[in-house]
Design a protein around this motif. Structure first.
Motif, PDB file in Angstrom:
ATOM      1  N   SER A  13       0.813  -1.216   0.000  1.00 23.55           N
ATOM      2  CA  SER A  13       0.000   0.000   0.000  1.00 23.55           C
ATOM      3  C   SER A  13       0.846   1.265   0.000  1.00 23.55           C
ATOM      4  O   SER A  13       0.385   2.308  -0.438  1.00 23.55           O
ATOM      5  CB  SER A  13      -0.928   0.010   1.217  1.00 23.55           C
ATOM      6  OG  SER A  13      -0.166  -0.089   2.397  1.00 23.55           O
ATOM      7  N   ASP A  14       2.085   1.198   0.467  1.00 25.24           N
ATOM      8  CA  ASP A  14       2.941   2.371   0.561  1.00 25.24           C
ATOM      9  C   ASP A  14       4.193   2.150  -0.285  1.00 25.24           C
ATOM     10  O   ASP A  14       5.038   1.325   0.050  1.00 25.24           O
ATOM     11  CB  ASP A  14       3.328   2.615   2.019  1.00 25.24           C
ATOM     12  CG  ASP A  14       4.086   3.920   2.209  1.00 25.24           C
ATOM     13  OD1 ASP A  14       4.109   4.741   1.268  1.00 25.24           O
ATOM     14  OD2 ASP A  14       4.651   4.124   3.300  1.00 25.24           O
ATOM     15  N   LEU A  15       4.299   2.880  -1.371  1.00 30.13           N
ATOM     16  CA  LEU A  15       5.412   2.720  -2.302  1.00 30.13           C
ATOM     17  C   LEU A  15       6.741   3.112  -1.694  1.00 30.13           C
ATOM     18  O   LEU A  15       7.750   2.430  -1.878  1.00 30.13           O
ATOM     19  CB  LEU A  15       5.149   3.544  -3.567  1.00 30.13           C
ATOM     20  CG  LEU A  15       6.258   3.561  -4.615  1.00 30.13           C
ATOM     21  CD1 LEU A  15       6.390   2.176  -5.235  1.00 30.13           C
ATOM     22  CD2 LEU A  15       5.964   4.588  -5.674  1.00 30.13           C
ATOM     23  N   LYS A  16       6.767   4.183  -0.937  1.00 33.85           N
ATOM     24  CA  LYS A  16       8.015   4.673  -0.366  1.00 33.85           C
ATOM     25  C   LYS A  16       8.598   3.679   0.641  1.00 33.85           C
ATOM     26  O   LYS A  16       9.792   3.389   0.633  1.00 33.85           O
ATOM     27  CB  LYS A  16       7.772   6.021   0.304  1.00 33.85           C
ATOM     28  CG  LYS A  16       9.015   6.783   0.626  1.00 33.85           C
ATOM     29  CD  LYS A  16       8.645   8.181   1.096  1.00 33.85           C
ATOM     30  CE  LYS A  16       9.869   9.035   1.223  1.00 33.85           C
ATOM     31  NZ  LYS A  16       9.547  10.395   1.653  1.00 33.85           N
ATOM     32  N   ALA A  17       7.758   3.137   1.496  1.00 33.49           N
ATOM     33  CA  ALA A  17       8.210   2.155   2.477  1.00 33.49           C
ATOM     34  C   ALA A  17       8.644   0.857   1.798  1.00 33.49           C
ATOM     35  O   ALA A  17       9.622   0.227   2.201  1.00 33.49           O
ATOM     36  CB  ALA A  17       7.110   1.875   3.490  1.00 33.49           C
ATOM     37  N   ILE A  31       9.391  -2.855  -9.484  1.00 30.34           N
ATOM     38  CA  ILE A  31       8.353  -2.265  -8.637  1.00 30.34           C
ATOM     39  C   ILE A  31       7.405  -1.474  -9.539  1.00 30.34           C
ATOM     40  O   ILE A  31       7.833  -0.589 -10.269  1.00 30.34           O
ATOM     41  CB  ILE A  31       8.947  -1.334  -7.561  1.00 30.34           C
ATOM     42  CG1 ILE A  31       9.783  -2.124  -6.580  1.00 30.34           C
ATOM     43  CG2 ILE A  31       7.841  -0.595  -6.829  1.00 30.34           C
ATOM     44  CD1 ILE A  31      10.415  -1.297  -5.484  1.00 30.34           C
ATOM     45  N   SER A  32       6.129  -1.823  -9.488  1.00 27.84           N
ATOM     46  CA  SER A  32       5.112  -1.124 -10.258  1.00 27.84           C
ATOM     47  C   SER A  32       4.513  -0.019  -9.396  1.00 27.84           C
ATOM     48  O   SER A  32       3.914  -0.295  -8.351  1.00 27.84           O
ATOM     49  CB  SER A  32       4.017  -2.088 -10.707  1.00 27.84           C
ATOM     50  OG  SER A  32       2.958  -1.374 -11.306  1.00 27.84           O
ATOM     51  N   HIS A  36       0.997  -1.017  -7.632  1.00 28.36           N
ATOM     52  CA  HIS A  36       1.453  -1.239  -6.254  1.00 28.36           C
ATOM     53  C   HIS A  36       1.826  -2.690  -5.976  1.00 28.36           C
ATOM     54  O   HIS A  36       1.272  -3.330  -5.082  1.00 28.36           O
ATOM     55  CB  HIS A  36       0.406  -0.761  -5.247  1.00 28.36           C
ATOM     56  CG  HIS A  36       0.195   0.715  -5.283  1.00 28.36           C
ATOM     57  ND1 HIS A  36       1.060   1.589  -4.686  1.00 28.36           N
ATOM     58  CD2 HIS A  36      -0.773   1.456  -5.868  1.00 28.36           C
ATOM     59  CE1 HIS A  36       0.633   2.818  -4.882  1.00 28.36           C
ATOM     60  NE2 HIS A  36      -0.475   2.767  -5.608  1.00 28.36           N
ATOM     61  N   TYR A  37       2.757  -3.208  -6.768  1.00 29.54           N
ATOM     62  CA  TYR A  37       3.308  -4.524  -6.482  1.00 29.54           C
ATOM     63  C   TYR A  37       4.788  -4.521  -6.797  1.00 29.54           C
ATOM     64  O   TYR A  37       5.282  -3.668  -7.526  1.00 29.54           O
ATOM     65  CB  TYR A  37       2.588  -5.635  -7.251  1.00 29.54           C
ATOM     66  CG  TYR A  37       2.954  -5.733  -8.710  1.00 29.54           C
ATOM     67  CD1 TYR A  37       3.992  -6.567  -9.125  1.00 29.54           C
ATOM     68  CD2 TYR A  37       2.280  -5.010  -9.679  1.00 29.54           C
ATOM     69  CE1 TYR A  37       4.337  -6.659 -10.451  1.00 29.54           C
ATOM     70  CE2 TYR A  37       2.611  -5.102 -11.005  1.00 29.54           C
ATOM     71  CZ  TYR A  37       3.642  -5.938 -11.390  1.00 29.54           C
ATOM     72  OH  TYR A  37       3.987  -6.029 -12.721  1.00 29.54           O
ATOM     73  N   ALA A  38       5.492  -5.492  -6.228  1.00 33.58           N
ATOM     74  CA  ALA A  38       6.919  -5.648  -6.483  1.00 33.58           C
ATOM     75  C   ALA A  38       7.189  -7.107  -6.822  1.00 33.58           C
ATOM     76  O   ALA A  38       6.646  -8.013  -6.190  1.00 33.58           O
ATOM     77  CB  ALA A  38       7.733  -5.238  -5.270  1.00 33.58           C
ATOM     78  N   ALA A  39       8.031  -7.324  -7.819  1.00 34.10           N
ATOM     79  CA  ALA A  39       8.495  -8.663  -8.167  1.00 34.10           C
ATOM     80  C   ALA A  39       9.918  -8.777  -7.652  1.00 34.10           C
ATOM     81  O   ALA A  39      10.765  -7.943  -7.958  1.00 34.10           O
ATOM     82  CB  ALA A  39       8.451  -8.874  -9.672  1.00 34.10           C
ATOM     83  N   PRO A  58       3.843  -3.780   7.932  1.00 38.64           N
ATOM     84  CA  PRO A  58       2.569  -3.049   7.977  1.00 38.64           C
ATOM     85  C   PRO A  58       2.048  -2.573   6.619  1.00 38.64           C
ATOM     86  O   PRO A  58       0.847  -2.408   6.452  1.00 38.64           O
ATOM     87  CB  PRO A  58       2.874  -1.859   8.891  1.00 38.64           C
ATOM     88  CG  PRO A  58       4.346  -1.718   8.878  1.00 38.64           C
ATOM     89  CD  PRO A  58       4.906  -3.076   8.641  1.00 38.64           C
ATOM     90  N   PHE A  59       2.920  -2.361   5.662  1.00 37.41           N
ATOM     91  CA  PHE A  59       2.492  -1.843   4.369  1.00 37.41           C
ATOM     92  C   PHE A  59       2.182  -2.939   3.353  1.00 37.41           C
ATOM     93  O   PHE A  59       1.716  -2.652   2.253  1.00 37.41           O
ATOM     94  CB  PHE A  59       3.555  -0.898   3.791  1.00 37.41           C
ATOM     95  CG  PHE A  59       4.893  -1.543   3.594  1.00 37.41           C
ATOM     96  CD1 PHE A  59       5.193  -2.207   2.430  1.00 37.41           C
ATOM     97  CD2 PHE A  59       5.848  -1.492   4.593  1.00 37.41           C
ATOM     98  CE1 PHE A  59       6.420  -2.803   2.249  1.00 37.41           C
ATOM     99  CE2 PHE A  59       7.084  -2.072   4.429  1.00 37.41           C
ATOM    100  CZ  PHE A  59       7.372  -2.737   3.250  1.00 37.41           C
TER     101      PHE A  59
END
Length: 88
Positions: A13-17, A31-32, A36-39, A58-59
């Protein structure tokens, strides 16, 4: 020589974190920002404990295992090649 690695898809939910903290758990491949997903890739022998640790963040919304290395990528065809009949 090379250790076996497995892919993980992490929905967050939080791109920066996510950009800062996911590097601790494996190598981030992509990272999209829009979806909002990461491979990322991690060692196969530590896959389950890494997924549990990622789920506790948490994110993170959801952690999925990638089945790409289990898909058959070598293809064979029983149909004969017809390109040799159409030469000039």
């Amino acid at each position: 020589m090379f250790t076996e690695r497995t892919g993980i898809i992490v929905w967050f939910s939080d791109l920066k974190a996510a950009g800062k903290q996911l590097e601790k758990y494996g190598s981030v491949h992509y990272i999209s920002k829009k979806l909002h997903y990461a491979a990322m890739y991690t060692y196969a022998d530590r896959l389950e404990e890494t997924m549990k640790q990622l789920q506790r963040l948490p994110f993170v919304k959801k952690v999925e295992r990638s089945y790409r290395n289990e898909i058959k990528t070598e293809y064979n065809s029983n149909i004969p090649d017809k390109t040799r009949f159409y030469t000039l």
